[in-house]
Write a protein that holds these residues in place. Structure first.
Motif, PDB file in Angstrom:
ATOM      1  N   ASP A   1       1.002  -1.252   0.156  1.00  0.00           N
ATOM      2  CA  ASP A   1       0.037   0.000   0.103  1.00  0.00           C
ATOM      3  C   ASP A   1       0.860   1.368   0.040  1.00  0.00           C
ATOM      4  O   ASP A   1       0.426   2.196   0.505  1.00  0.00           O
ATOM      5  N   HIS A   2       1.972   0.937  -0.552  1.00  0.00           N
ATOM      6  CA  HIS A   2       3.098   2.334  -0.731  1.00  0.00           C
ATOM      7  C   HIS A   2       3.600   2.914   0.480  1.00  0.00           C
ATOM      8  O   HIS A   2       3.474   4.283   0.306  1.00  0.00           O
ATOM      9  N   LYS A   3       3.486   2.258   1.555  1.00  0.00           N
ATOM     10  CA  LYS A   3       4.193   2.986   2.736  1.00  0.00           C
ATOM     11  C   LYS A   3       5.683   2.415   2.702  1.00  0.00           C
ATOM     12  O   LYS A   3       5.951   1.357   2.519  1.00  0.00           O
ATOM     13  N   ASN A   4       6.616   3.321   3.666  1.00  0.00           N
ATOM     14  CA  ASN A   4       8.012   3.045   3.671  1.00  0.00           C
ATOM     15  C   ASN A   4       8.282   2.822   5.283  1.00  0.00           C
ATOM     16  O   ASN A   4       7.726   3.475   5.967  1.00  0.00           O
ATOM     17  N   LEU A   5       8.784   1.544   5.355  1.00  0.00           N
ATOM     18  CA  LEU A   5       8.967   1.262   6.733  1.00  0.00           C
ATOM     19  C   LEU A   5      10.513   0.773   6.882  1.00  0.00           C
ATOM     20  O   LEU A   5      11.136   0.418   5.830  1.00  0.00           O
ATOM     21  N   VAL A   6      11.134   1.125   8.015  1.00  0.00           N
ATOM     22  CA  VAL A   6      12.404   0.598   8.524  1.00  0.00           C
ATOM     23  C   VAL A   6      12.351  -0.248   9.510  1.00  0.00           C
ATOM     24  O   VAL A   6      11.671  -0.258  10.395  1.00  0.00           O
ATOM     25  N   LEU A   7      12.665  -1.549   9.110  1.00  0.00           N
ATOM     26  CA  LEU A   7      12.684  -2.603  10.175  1.00  0.00           C
ATOM     27  C   LEU A   7      14.062  -3.288  10.417  1.00  0.00           C
ATOM     28  O   LEU A   7      15.067  -2.977   9.925  1.00  0.00           O
ATOM     29  N   ARG A   8      14.078  -4.313  11.711  1.00  0.00           N
ATOM     30  CA  ARG A   8      15.075  -4.943  11.624  1.00  0.00           C
ATOM     31  C   ARG A   8      14.725  -6.317  12.320  1.00  0.00           C
ATOM     32  O   ARG A   8      13.574  -6.348  12.914  1.00  0.00           O
ATOM     33  N   VAL A   9      15.597  -7.212  12.441  1.00  0.00           N
ATOM     34  CA  VAL A   9      15.271  -8.736  12.885  1.00  0.00           C
ATOM     35  C   VAL A   9      16.199  -8.380  14.443  1.00  0.00           C
ATOM     36  O   VAL A   9      17.200  -8.130  14.588  1.00  0.00           O
ATOM     37  N   GLN A  10      15.194  -8.778  15.627  1.00  0.00           N
ATOM     38  CA  GLN A  10      15.942  -8.837  16.714  1.00  0.00           C
ATOM     39  C   GLN A  10      15.282  -9.808  17.777  1.00  0.00           C
ATOM     40  O   GLN A  10      14.577 -10.720  17.219  1.00  0.00           O
ATOM     41  N   GLN A  11      15.495  -9.971  18.984  1.00  0.00           N
ATOM     42  CA  GLN A  11      15.066 -10.462  20.102  1.00  0.00           C
ATOM     43  C   GLN A  11      16.142 -11.998  20.008  1.00  0.00           C
ATOM     44  O   GLN A  11      16.773 -12.235  18.732  1.00  0.00           O
ATOM     45  N   GLN A  12      16.008 -12.577  20.975  1.00  0.00           N
ATOM     46  CA  GLN A  12      16.607 -13.963  21.196  1.00  0.00           C
ATOM     47  C   GLN A  12      16.221 -14.785  20.233  1.00  0.00           C
ATOM     48  O   GLN A  12      15.300 -15.295  19.944  1.00  0.00           O
TER      49      GLN A  12
ATOM     50  N   THR B   1      10.707  -5.979  13.797  1.00  0.00           N
ATOM     51  CA  THR B   1      10.085  -4.802  14.256  1.00  0.00           C
ATOM     52  C   THR B   1      10.372  -3.501  13.670  1.00  0.00           C
ATOM     53  O   THR B   1      11.222  -3.704  12.820  1.00  0.00           O
ATOM     54  N   THR B   2       9.813  -2.629  14.178  1.00  0.00           N
ATOM     55  CA  THR B   2      10.140  -1.118  13.560  1.00  0.00           C
ATOM     56  C   THR B   2      10.990  -0.452  14.919  1.00  0.00           C
ATOM     57  O   THR B   2      10.622  -0.436  15.825  1.00  0.00           O
ATOM     58  N   PRO B   3      12.389  -0.654  14.680  1.00  0.00           N
ATOM     59  CA  PRO B   3      13.309  -0.420  15.726  1.00  0.00           C
ATOM     60  C   PRO B   3      13.207   0.908  16.356  1.00  0.00           C
ATOM     61  O   PRO B   3      13.415   1.215  17.542  1.00  0.00           O
ATOM     62  N   MET B   4      12.750   2.079  15.745  1.00  0.00           N
ATOM     63  CA  MET B   4      12.677   3.437  16.303  1.00  0.00           C
ATOM     64  C   MET B   4      11.504   3.456  17.174  1.00  0.00           C
ATOM     65  O   MET B   4      11.499   4.133  18.079  1.00  0.00           O
ATOM     66  N   ASN B   5      10.387   2.461  17.046  1.00  0.00           N
ATOM     67  CA  ASN B   5       9.359   2.547  17.701  1.00  0.00           C
ATOM     68  C   ASN B   5       8.670   1.243  17.454  1.00  0.00           C
ATOM     69  O   ASN B   5       7.977   1.277  16.477  1.00  0.00           O
ATOM     70  N   ASN B   6       8.365   0.500  18.676  1.00  0.00           N
ATOM     71  CA  ASN B   6       7.952  -0.900  18.258  1.00  0.00           C
ATOM     72  C   ASN B   6       6.611  -0.685  17.961  1.00  0.00           C
ATOM     73  O   ASN B   6       5.778  -1.831  17.614  1.00  0.00           O
TER      74      ASN B   6
END
Length: 319
Positions: free
Chosen positions: A248-259, A265-270
């Motif tokens: 739907d043409h949104k831009n997200l910054v994500l990362r893989v985390q947790q044990q 997640t969205t690292p700047m704000n979950n």
């Protein structure tokens, strides 16, 4: 993998020595590096600083749409828990290919480096043979100030009259016009279930409902990643940030985390990723997500297409 020595020496250690302002001139740069840098400073418990970036080659080469939007999002972020970030582009005269990092104590230049490393995750990774060397701080500060008359903030109302925006990837050449983007299995992809594999329902206190517990913001969420996919190399690990364009043409910054690298997640704000999915599902902010909500929408999973090591396309369109 990150070049930790280079990162620590250029981007982290000066804060421990009292610097509180970082001026950067970088021919090319990425919003994923900026978000990673801000998050890393916070995770290390270091004082917040001011980061002021000039991207030097935007006038000459243009900018990818997701990078431009990402810089705008970070530039406009007012969350006090993160360092202040400002981004400007060279819009006049000759393009700037320099890479200079200048640390200041308020307005006093105290440390500076120049060399080959762009302000990008690739530039500070072991996959590149980059070289950075100390330089005279005051002269570097003078050089930076000499560029100020040729820049414009990334969120200026007229910036897109000066900078050509390009598709984030050839496959996404229609994204700026918001046209439909069609993928096939020739592009590496994985599909991740949003349901609990044990119960077949949504997770009660994890996944899309990660925030559904006392003391948490109820929109907090993550996309579960099975261990076999986490180990496959499909997604960047080591908490590297990656850019995602959604269907739907949104831009997200994500990362893989947790044990066990089990969560995207969205690292700047979950909460951002939880708000995103609740909005797609037509739910209220903070509402508990059920399997029925997903089925009514028409989908219980999400597909990621890997365009390169830092760019992905996420499809959550109803089947």
């Amino acid at each position: 993998m990150f070049n930790q020595d280079l990162i620590n020496r250029i981007l982290i250690e000066p804060i421990r020595k009292g610097a509180n302002r970082l001026l950067i001139v970088s021919g090319y740069a990425s919003h994923t590096m900026a978000s990673w840098h801000l998050k890393r400073i916070k995770e290390l418990g270091l004082p917040t600083i001011d980061i002021e970036l000039i991207v030097g080659m935007a006038l000459y080469d243009g900018l990818k749409e997701d990078i431009h939007q990402g810089f705008k999002d970070i530039h406009e972020n007012n969350d006090d828990i993160y360092s202040n970030f400002q981004c400007q582009y060279i819009i006049e005269h000759a393009p700037v290919h320099s890479k200079i990092y200048i640390w200041l104590d308020n307005d006093l230049p105290i440390e500076a480096y120049t060399g080959s490393a762009n302000y990008s995750q690739a530039g500070f990774s072991l996959g590149r043979r980059e070289y950075m060397t100390p330089c005279e701080p005051y002269l570097a500060f003078q050089y930076y100030n000499g560029l100020i008359c040729d820049v414009m903030f990334c969120n200026h109302n007229e910036i897109e009259d000066y900078i050509m925006l390009r598709a984030s990837h050839p496959v996404l050449e229609n994204e700026i016009e918001n046209s439909a983007i069609i993928f096939d299995d020739s592009i590496e992809n994985v599909t991740l279930s949003l349901l609990d594999s044990k119960t077949g329902e949504t997770h009660r206190h994890s996944g899309l409902n990660w925030g559904q517990r006392n003391g948490r913001e109820p929109n907090q969420a993550y996309i579960p990643v099975p261990s076999r996919i986490a180990r496959s190399g499909f997604f960047p690990l080591e908490k590297r940030h990656f850019s995602v364009l959604t269907d739907d043409h949104k831009n997200l910054v994500l990362r893989v985390q947790q044990q066990g690298d089990k969560a995207i997640t969205t690292p700047m704000n979950n909460s951002l990723i939880g708000e995103y999915f609740r909005n797609r599902l037509g739910l209220n902010n903070g509402q508990f997500v059920t399997r029925q909500h997903l089925e009514d929408y028409g989908r219980t999973d999400v597909t990621f297409y890997k365009l390169d090591e830092e760019q992905f396309y996420m499809d959550f369109s109803p089947h």
